[in-house]
Design a protein around this motif. Structure first.
Motif, mmCIF file in Angstrom:
data_model
loop_
_atom_site.group_PDB
_atom_site.id
_atom_site.type_symbol
_atom_site.label_atom_id
_atom_site.label_comp_id
_atom_site.label_asym_id
_atom_site.label_seq_id
_atom_site.Cartn_x
_atom_site.Cartn_y
_atom_site.Cartn_z
ATOM 1 N N THR A 81 37.677 70.370 31.119
ATOM 2 C CA THR A 81 37.537 70.804 32.509
ATOM 3 C C THR A 81 38.659 70.227 33.357
ATOM 4 N N TYR A 82 38.862 70.831 34.528
ATOM 5 C CA TYR A 82 39.907 70.331 35.427
ATOM 6 C C TYR A 82 39.554 68.960 35.983
ATOM 7 N N ASN A 117 36.816 82.543 31.322
ATOM 8 C CA ASN A 117 35.390 82.720 31.650
ATOM 9 C C ASN A 117 34.521 82.786 30.398
ATOM 10 N N MET A 118 34.940 82.073 29.363
ATOM 11 C CA MET A 118 34.175 82.012 28.113
ATOM 12 C C MET A 118 32.757 81.527 28.332
ATOM 13 N N ALA A 119 32.601 80.446 29.118
ATOM 14 C CA ALA A 119 31.301 79.792 29.248
ATOM 15 C C ALA A 119 30.233 80.712 29.825
ATOM 16 N N LEU A 127 42.316 85.511 36.550
ATOM 17 C CA LEU A 127 43.459 85.699 35.662
ATOM 18 C C LEU A 127 44.631 86.351 36.371
ATOM 19 N N ASP A 128 44.368 87.320 37.227
ATOM 20 C CA ASP A 128 45.443 88.018 37.936
ATOM 21 C C ASP A 128 46.253 87.044 38.786
ATOM 22 N N GLY A 179 39.379 78.828 29.529
ATOM 23 C CA GLY A 179 40.539 78.595 30.376
ATOM 24 C C GLY A 179 40.180 78.438 31.838
ATOM 25 N N PHE A 180 39.089 79.086 32.262
ATOM 26 C CA PHE A 180 38.678 79.016 33.664
ATOM 27 C C PHE A 180 38.201 77.611 34.034
ATOM 28 N N LEU A 181 37.684 76.852 33.077
ATOM 29 C CA LEU A 181 37.253 75.480 33.349
ATOM 30 C C LEU A 181 38.443 74.543 33.534
ATOM 31 N N ILE A 182 39.601 74.954 33.028
ATOM 32 C CA ILE A 182 40.830 74.164 33.191
ATOM 33 C C ILE A 182 41.584 74.601 34.439
#
Length: 300
Positions: A275-276, A113-115, A176-177, A168-171
């Motif tokens: 991104t995914y 969730n960096m973005a 995370l859990d 990482g969330f964009l991929i």
């Protein structure tokens, strides 16, 4: 008929019967597979509290870097707490400078969730200290203006060192859990009493905080958590270190497992894209696209 460089208009008895459109456009070339897997990666997390003005303030930051390209031999783990520094900004610039070393040239650092969260603190620090530390800052966005990556470079010993800060969330667009469980990480995300943290509780050491300071946990989960501190004090500094370490390792294990699986199946590195959806396009282009049979043209 009449012609120009783009159209051919066909008349019959002064009536337009057909219009042909000509394109002189380039087409997409078939990208190559990667020769070897890229695990020149790093993983980072930032924990914050809400101050009296309603702004989030970083109070702990952690960084994990695998030493070896095969991501199995050795690692570096840096974990900073704000009370060990003059202020939060000093802590944040310290971790940024730790990332900008020769060994990390072209390394991709992932935050989850960096973005939409961590980037606010990272960019603030980068723009505040860029002149003092001679930092060059770039960031990439998509067509909607959403942040995709932050690129930071610095000259060190006559060499330009560059790092990429990614989301990482964009991929992998799941929490995370859940992600750590899907990829069978041996380290899972823990629970934490986020709501108790403020500037006055950074040095807290005592009983486990009340359940009201946790987010959406049951009494059974809370009681299990309390058992870990049956014979010892709960302290903000120690527990937050353990919490952020687990978060970072869960992210590291998940992203690394995904990177290995994608490379094994499709011969490409996830570090090539942001991104995914971009990954899906790259998988198709590398493995299934045939420009000789069905070229994809770029329309001007």
């Amino acid at each position: 008929s009449k012609n120009n460089n783009r159209f051919r208009v066909v008349f019959k008895n002064d009536v337009v019967k057909d219009i042909e459109t000509y394109y002189n456009n380039k087409y997409l070339l078939k990208p190559e597979k990667d020769l070897e897997i890229d695990l020149h990666l790093g993983f980072m997390d930032i924990e914050t509290y809400m101050n009296e003005e309603g702004y989030s303030v970083p109070y702990r930051v952690g960084l994990y870097v695998d030493n070896d390209a095969n991501a199995e031999k050795g690692f570096i783990f840096i974990n900073y707490f704000v009370t060990d520094f003059h202020n939060s900004d000093d802590m944040m610039i310290k971790i940024i400078l730790e990332m900008l070393i020769v060994e990390n040239h072209n390394r991709k650092f992932y935050l989850h969730n960096m973005a939409k969260f961590d980037s606010f603190f990272i960019l603030k620090i980068l723009f505040k200290y860029n002149k003092i530390h001679n930092l060059n800052i770039q960031y990439k966005q998509n067509n909607k203006g959403d942040l995709l990556s932050i690129i930071v470079s610095k000259r060190i010993k006559n060499k330009i060192i560059r790092i990429f800060i990614l989301d990482g969330f964009l991929i992998i667009p799941i929490g995370l859990d859940k992600m750590a469980k899907i990829f069978k990480s041996d380290t899972l995300k823990d629970i934490f009493p986020y709501k108790i943290i403020n500037k006055d509780t950074l040095n807290y050491r005592g009983d486990v905080p009340d359940i009201k300071y946790f987010n959406d946990i049951s009494f059974s989960e809370y009681n299990e958590y309390k058992k870990k501190y049956k014979d010892k004090f709960w302290s903000t500094k120690d527990v937050s270190e353990d919490y952020i370490t687990k978060d970072i390792m869960a992210l590291r294990n998940s992203i690394t497992s995904y990177a290995k699986e994608v490379f094994k199946l499709y011969g490409i590195n996830i570090s090539r894209i942001r991104t995914y959806s971009g990954l899906s396009q790259l998988v198709f282009n590398v493995n299934y696209y045939d420009p000789d049979k069905s070229p994809i043209y770029f329309i001007e």
